[in-house]
Write a protein that holds these residues in place. Structure first.
Motif, short mmCIF file in Angstrom:
data_model
loop_
_atom_site.label_atom_id
_atom_site.label_comp_id
_atom_site.label_asym_id
_atom_site.label_seq_id
_atom_site.Cartn_x
_atom_site.Cartn_y
_atom_site.Cartn_z
N MET A 1 -22.55 13.82 143.51
CA MET A 1 -21.36 12.97 143.40
C MET A 1 -21.76 11.60 142.89
SD MET A 1 -18.64 11.84 146.35
CE MET A 1 -18.07 13.51 146.61
N SER A 2 -20.95 11.06 141.99
CA SER A 2 -21.20 9.71 141.48
C SER A 2 -21.12 8.71 142.63
CB SER A 2 -20.16 9.38 140.41
OG SER A 2 -20.20 8.01 140.08
N GLU A 3 -21.89 7.61 142.51
CA GLU A 3 -21.85 6.57 143.53
C GLU A 3 -20.52 5.83 143.54
OE1 GLU A 3 -25.13 4.00 143.04
OE2 GLU A 3 -26.65 5.50 143.54
N THR A 4 -19.79 5.88 142.44
CA THR A 4 -18.52 5.17 142.36
C THR A 4 -17.36 6.14 142.19
OG1 THR A 4 -18.80 4.90 139.96
CG2 THR A 4 -19.56 3.10 141.36
N ALA A 5 -16.25 5.79 142.85
CA ALA A 5 -15.03 6.58 142.67
C ALA A 5 -14.35 6.20 141.36
CB ALA A 5 -14.08 6.35 143.84
N VAL A 6 -14.48 4.92 140.98
CA VAL A 6 -13.89 4.41 139.73
C VAL A 6 -14.96 3.63 138.99
CG1 VAL A 6 -12.15 2.89 138.72
CG2 VAL A 6 -11.57 4.28 140.72
N HIS A 7 -15.17 3.97 137.71
CA HIS A 7 -16.16 3.29 136.87
C HIS A 7 -15.49 2.98 135.54
CE1 HIS A 7 -20.12 2.26 135.29
NE2 HIS A 7 -19.83 2.97 134.21
N ILE A 28 -15.51 0.76 141.70
CA ILE A 28 -14.98 0.90 143.05
C ILE A 28 -15.76 2.01 143.74
CG2 ILE A 28 -12.96 1.38 144.47
CD1 ILE A 28 -11.22 0.45 142.12
N ALA A 29 -16.35 1.69 144.89
CA ALA A 29 -17.18 2.66 145.60
C ALA A 29 -16.32 3.67 146.36
CB ALA A 29 -18.10 1.92 146.58
N GLY A 31 -14.73 5.44 149.31
CA GLY A 31 -14.35 5.00 150.64
C GLY A 31 -14.00 3.53 150.74
N GLU A 32 -14.00 2.82 149.63
CA GLU A 32 -13.73 1.39 149.63
C GLU A 32 -12.23 1.12 149.53
OE1 GLU A 32 -15.74 -2.47 147.49
OE2 GLU A 32 -15.47 -0.68 146.25
N VAL A 33 -11.78 0.07 150.22
CA VAL A 33 -10.43 -0.46 150.00
C VAL A 33 -10.59 -1.63 149.03
CG1 VAL A 33 -8.37 -1.47 151.01
CG2 VAL A 33 -9.68 0.23 152.30
N PHE A 34 -10.07 -1.47 147.84
CA PHE A 34 -10.29 -2.42 146.76
C PHE A 34 -8.94 -2.97 146.32
CE2 PHE A 34 -11.16 -3.89 142.49
CZ PHE A 34 -12.48 -4.34 142.53
N ALA A 35 -8.81 -4.30 146.35
CA ALA A 35 -7.55 -4.95 145.97
C ALA A 35 -7.67 -5.52 144.58
CB ALA A 35 -7.18 -6.04 146.97
N LEU A 36 -6.63 -5.32 143.77
CA LEU A 36 -6.58 -5.86 142.41
C LEU A 36 -5.46 -6.89 142.36
CD1 LEU A 36 -7.84 -5.52 139.59
CD2 LEU A 36 -6.07 -3.82 139.10
N LEU A 37 -5.82 -8.14 142.10
CA LEU A 37 -4.87 -9.24 142.08
C LEU A 37 -4.75 -9.82 140.68
CD1 LEU A 37 -5.96 -11.26 145.26
CD2 LEU A 37 -4.27 -9.42 145.11
N GLY A 38 -3.61 -10.42 140.42
CA GLY A 38 -3.39 -11.09 139.15
C GLY A 38 -1.92 -11.43 139.00
N PRO A 39 -1.60 -12.44 138.19
CA PRO A 39 -0.19 -12.79 137.97
C PRO A 39 0.52 -11.71 137.19
CG PRO A 39 -1.59 -14.00 136.46
CD PRO A 39 -2.51 -13.28 137.40
N ASN A 40 1.85 -11.77 137.17
CA ASN A 40 2.61 -10.83 136.35
C ASN A 40 2.17 -10.96 134.89
OD1 ASN A 40 4.11 -9.97 138.56
ND2 ASN A 40 5.72 -11.48 138.23
N GLY A 41 1.97 -9.82 134.25
CA GLY A 41 1.52 -9.83 132.87
C GLY A 41 0.02 -9.89 132.71
#
Length: 301
Positions: A1-7, A28-29, A31-41
């Motif tokens: 299994m890859s070390e990352t769920a998302v690459h 994203i590893a 089992g990780e809870v990963f938050a993606l933030l940014g303004p609209n657009g």
């Protein structure tokens, strides 16, 4: 299994001549809870929809659970769960009927009755969805996102319309899913939610990664100066200092232990986030950024 769920490396998406996602790199590893933030657009929704396999990319490489989401098949789709920002209604069906229907199409599934209780709809299981409140309908969306026992769960503004008690219950559910090994990608405007749930946070702006780290240290937050305020001679004083403990000790010595209206405030996650994005982007929506959101869950398997 890859070390990352998302690459993700060098992700690019264009609308017309504009790069909405401009060379994004992301890991994203499992089992990780990963938050993606940014303004609209900023490119959040477009990036997430590419990861989900519902939007094509114009450049870069993407691997999600070991596969390219642009070409992954039905088995891969059965391993992801999606709670979109807006989702379709089955207003004439009851909560229990909808959950049982969707559970039946997943190769691996959670017990519908257990999920109904976990999202706080136990007293409404027999009620038609069209008669639920907005917050209760949102809980149905969350239930449908986890009914297939996903390895990776996408949460797009999941607690919109939740009352405080429902939000706390949702946070407990997310912590339980994470403890069981589910990888979670969260987009939200509630920064207290990010601090409560996320292992790491990424901030993107104008399609580019601005910073990534844990909530406590993101963007140099842990090393930023604290603001000390106190009252002296009837005036409210304020000083920013990198060493608040030393400064407060000096104030206490100077005032023989009594420092009126003393407070120490370190930069919050919101302070750090707003500084990074420069306070812009509230109205710069991506063209077509949500056009498929209402269909994504129905097409997930």
């Amino acid at each position: 299994m890859s070390e990352t769920a998302v690459h993700v490396r060098g992700l690019v998406k264009r609308y017309g001549g504009r790069r909405v996602v401009d060379g994004l790199d992301l890991d994203i590893a499992h089992g990780e809870v990963f938050a993606l933030l940014g303004p609209n657009g900023a490119g959040k929704t477009t990036s997430v929809e590419i990861l989900e396999g519902y939007r094509t990319r114009d450049g870069g490489s993407v691997r999600v659970l070991g596969e390219d989401p642009g070409t992954a098949g039905r088995v891969w789709r059965g391993r992801i769960g999606i709670v979109a920002q807006s989702a379709g209604d089955a207003s004439e069906l009851t909560v229990r009927e909808v959950l049982r229907h969707f559970a039946a199409v997943y190769p691996r599934r959670r017990d519908p009755e257990t999920v109904i209780e976990q999202v706080g709809l136990g007293d409404h299981a027999g009620k038609r969805i069209g008669r639920l409140s907005g917050g209760q309908r949102r809980r149905v969306d969350v239930a449908l996102g986890i009914i297939g026992d996903p390895d990776l769960l996408f949460l797009d503004e999941p607690t919109t319309g939740f009352d405080p008690q429902a939000r706390v219950r949702f946070w407990q559910l997310i912590r339980r899913l994470s403890a069981e090994g589910t990888t979670i990608l969260l987009t939200t405007h509630y920064l207290d939610e990010v601090e409560a749930l996320a292992d790491r946070v990424a901030v993107i702006d104008r399609g580019r990664l601005k910073a990534v780290g844990d909530p406590a240290t993101l963007g140099g937050r842990a090393d930023a100066g604290a603001v000390v305020t106190w009252r002296e001679g009837g005036r409210l004083m304020e000083v920013q200092t990198p060493d608040p403990d030393r400064f407060v000790a000096e104030l206490v010595r100077k005032n023989s232990g009594d420092v009126p209206d003393l407070s120490v405030r370190r930069p919050s996650l919101e302070d750090t986030y707003l500084r990074m994005i420069g306070g812009h982007g509230d109205s710069d929506h991506v063209i077509g950024g949500h056009e498929e959101s209402g269909r994504r869950r129905q097409e997930a398997v």
